[in-house]
Write a protein that holds these residues in place. Structure first.
Motif, PDB file in Angstrom:
ATOM      1  N   VAL A  70       0.762  -1.267  -0.035  1.00 22.71           N
ATOM      2  CA  VAL A  70       0.097   0.124   0.066  1.00 22.71           C
ATOM      3  C   VAL A  70       0.689   1.217  -0.098  1.00 22.71           C
ATOM      4  O   VAL A  70       1.811   1.268   0.731  1.00 22.71           O
ATOM      5  N   ARG A  71       0.591   2.172  -0.725  1.00 20.18           N
ATOM      6  CA  ARG A  71       1.528   3.422  -1.220  1.00 20.18           C
ATOM      7  C   ARG A  71       1.114   4.693  -0.602  1.00 20.18           C
ATOM      8  O   ARG A  71       1.398   5.726  -0.773  1.00 20.18           O
ATOM      9  N   ASP A  72      -0.050   4.483   0.369  1.00 24.63           N
ATOM     10  CA  ASP A  72      -0.704   5.543   0.637  1.00 24.63           C
ATOM     11  C   ASP A  72       0.047   6.370   1.682  1.00 24.63           C
ATOM     12  O   ASP A  72       0.642   5.713   2.576  1.00 24.63           O
ATOM     13  N   LEU A  73       0.056   7.973   1.866  1.00 22.36           N
ATOM     14  CA  LEU A  73       0.893   8.539   2.875  1.00 22.36           C
ATOM     15  C   LEU A  73      -0.285   9.380   3.818  1.00 22.36           C
ATOM     16  O   LEU A  73      -1.343   9.245   3.269  1.00 22.36           O
ATOM     17  N   GLY A  74       0.179  10.114   4.568  1.00 25.65           N
ATOM     18  CA  GLY A  74      -0.869  11.024   5.102  1.00 25.65           C
ATOM     19  C   GLY A  74      -1.224  10.456   6.590  1.00 25.65           C
ATOM     20  O   GLY A  74      -1.490   9.243   6.704  1.00 25.65           O
ATOM     21  N   HIS A  75      -1.336  11.467   7.536  1.00 29.36           N
ATOM     22  CA  HIS A  75      -1.930  11.126   8.677  1.00 29.36           C
ATOM     23  C   HIS A  75      -3.466  11.122   8.819  1.00 29.36           C
ATOM     24  O   HIS A  75      -3.903  10.260   9.312  1.00 29.36           O
ATOM     25  N   THR A  76      -4.036  11.825   7.770  1.00 28.29           N
ATOM     26  CA  THR A  76      -5.631  11.821   7.568  1.00 28.29           C
ATOM     27  C   THR A  76      -5.594  11.188   6.262  1.00 28.29           C
ATOM     28  O   THR A  76      -4.981  12.041   5.286  1.00 28.29           O
ATOM     29  N   ARG A  77      -6.396  10.201   5.866  1.00 27.75           N
ATOM     30  CA  ARG A  77      -6.423   9.649   4.703  1.00 27.75           C
ATOM     31  C   ARG A  77      -8.025   9.676   4.121  1.00 27.75           C
ATOM     32  O   ARG A  77      -8.834   9.898   4.781  1.00 27.75           O
ATOM     33  N   SER A  78      -7.504   9.784   2.682  1.00 28.07           N
ATOM     34  CA  SER A  78      -9.022   9.912   1.871  1.00 28.07           C
ATOM     35  C   SER A  78      -9.541   8.425   1.532  1.00 28.07           C
ATOM     36  O   SER A  78      -8.772   7.391   1.828  1.00 28.07           O
TER      37      SER A  78
END
Length: 389
Positions: free
Chosen positions: A311-319
């Motif tokens: 999984v390549r998602d970044l961020g503290h809050t995710r969409s």
């Protein structure tokens, strides 16, 4: 709580397949389809002008509904054909001169970046990239150091197209406004899947599309402009809708954001946009947002258990955008293998978000974007199909 049976009944396209591309072009619910097709039939019966006249109140309600969703007034919106049209209409109206600076972020969308570079080349302005933090969000400390009185505009992508990151907005606005810069928010991937309130965020302008999380028809979009600002800007192009021809050598622009609109449009498309926004308001944006988040997190958790999937998602809050890769298999090949099993995902390539993807040494990622109408069984099928690769 959302009525899952009703959502799926209203979305027949999700019943015989696993559709996970709402970040691209989502499946419209039946009320939207009916609004569009009914008006097209009516145009065929009596002609476009008379048919539009019959729906004048409904057409006016499109902006009213957008205002309810985004915390603004109807006159603060211009209805256009796409998020890109909305973004560029505003950007090209902002005065720029040699030496002026435009700041973009590492997750800037290609269309926005190209427009900014083109205009910088024509005016002598410069475009600079604000770095990201290690977790992917715009680096507020770096932004603060880069801001000065020469910065005319900060372009901020709320939720990038290539992964499940949500950028901070109010913090960027406060910093930018401190030096007199404008903030243009690209909300193409956020409006419809998370609560967005322009007054709370304080942005000067916002661009968005209908076809993604709002589930409206393609060819629909809108621009929000802060009312005090709208009255000071002259669009790069005008017609007899955005302005009145008042004398042989004079014209007067509309007093609100409608100065950014052209007269000709798809009336059926706009009615579909209005129906989509009303449908979302009836469901409740908080409920929809929670459902999207739950499904995206379920997909991430499931994919994390698959050997070779990352999984390549970044961020503290995710969409609701879930990006991933599979070792040894090109993202396009993953997309086609899933399509063979009636699972619809898409691919986001390096060219769409050049800086971020280059920094992370990614050529492309598979992008799955579940909406509230997706079942958790849909996500299990996705994980099982990726594991089978």
């Amino acid at each position: 709580m959302l009525d899952q049976q009703r959502l799926r009944r209203d979305t027949p396209g999700c019943l015989d397949k696993v559709f996970l591309d709402s970040a691209g072009s989502s499946l419209s619910p039946e009320p939207v389809l009916e609004a569009v097709t009914a008006h097209l039939r009516r145009e065929a019966e009596i002609g476009g002008y008379l048919a539009a006249g019959e729906r004048a109140a409904d057409l006016a309600d499109v902006k009213t509904a957008l205002g309810e969703l985004l915390g603004a007034e109807a006159g603060d919106f211009a209805l256009v054909e796409s998020a890109t049209r909305a973004w560029t209409d505003f950007f090209y109206a902002v005065p720029l001169a040699a030496g002026d600076r435009v700041l973009i972020t590492e997750v800037e969308y290609a269309s926005n970046a190209i427009a900014a570079l083109q205009r910088a080349r024509a005016t002598g302005a410069v475009v600079e990239v604000v770095p990201s933090t290690p977790t992917g969000e715009v680096d507020l400390d770096a932004l603060s150091r880069m801001l000065d009185e020469r910065v005319r505009l900060v372009s901020l992508v709320h939720a990038p197209t290539n992964g499940g990151l949500i950028n901070p907005v109010r913090e960027v606005v406060d910093l930018a406004h401190g030096v007199g810069a404008l903030v243009l928010l690209d909300a193409c991937q956020s409006v419809g899947q998370i609560p967005v309130d322009v007054a709370t965020l304080g942005v000067d302008a916002l661009s968005a599309t209908g076809r993604k999380w709002l589930r409206a028809p393609r060819g629909t979009g809108f621009l929000y402009v802060r009312p005090e600002l709208a009255r000071t800007l002259e669009p790069a192009a005008l017609d007899l809708h955005g302005a009145q021809w008042t004398a042989t050598d004079g014209y007067r622009m509309a007093g609100d954001a409608s100065r950014f609109e052209f007269w000709e449009c798809s009336v059926a498309g706009r009615l579909g946009l209005g129906a989509a926004v009303r449908y979302l308001l009836e469901l409740g944006i908080d409920e929809v947002s929670a459902a999207v988040s739950e499904r995206a997190e379920a997909a991430r958790a499931g994919l994390a258990t698959v050997p070779g999937a990352t999984v390549r998602d970044l961020g503290h809050t995710r969409s609701g955008i879930v990006s991933f890769t599979v070792d040894g298999i090109a993202p396009a090949a993953v997309r086609e293998a899933l399509a063979a099993k009636d699972i619809t995902v898409t691919v986001s390539g390096r060219g769409s978000t050049l800086v971020d993807m280059s920094n992370r040494d990614l050529e492309a990622v598979v992008r799955a974007s579940p909406h509230c109408f997706n079942s958790f069984e849909d996500l299990e099928r996705l994980v099982e199909a990726v594991a089978a690769l």
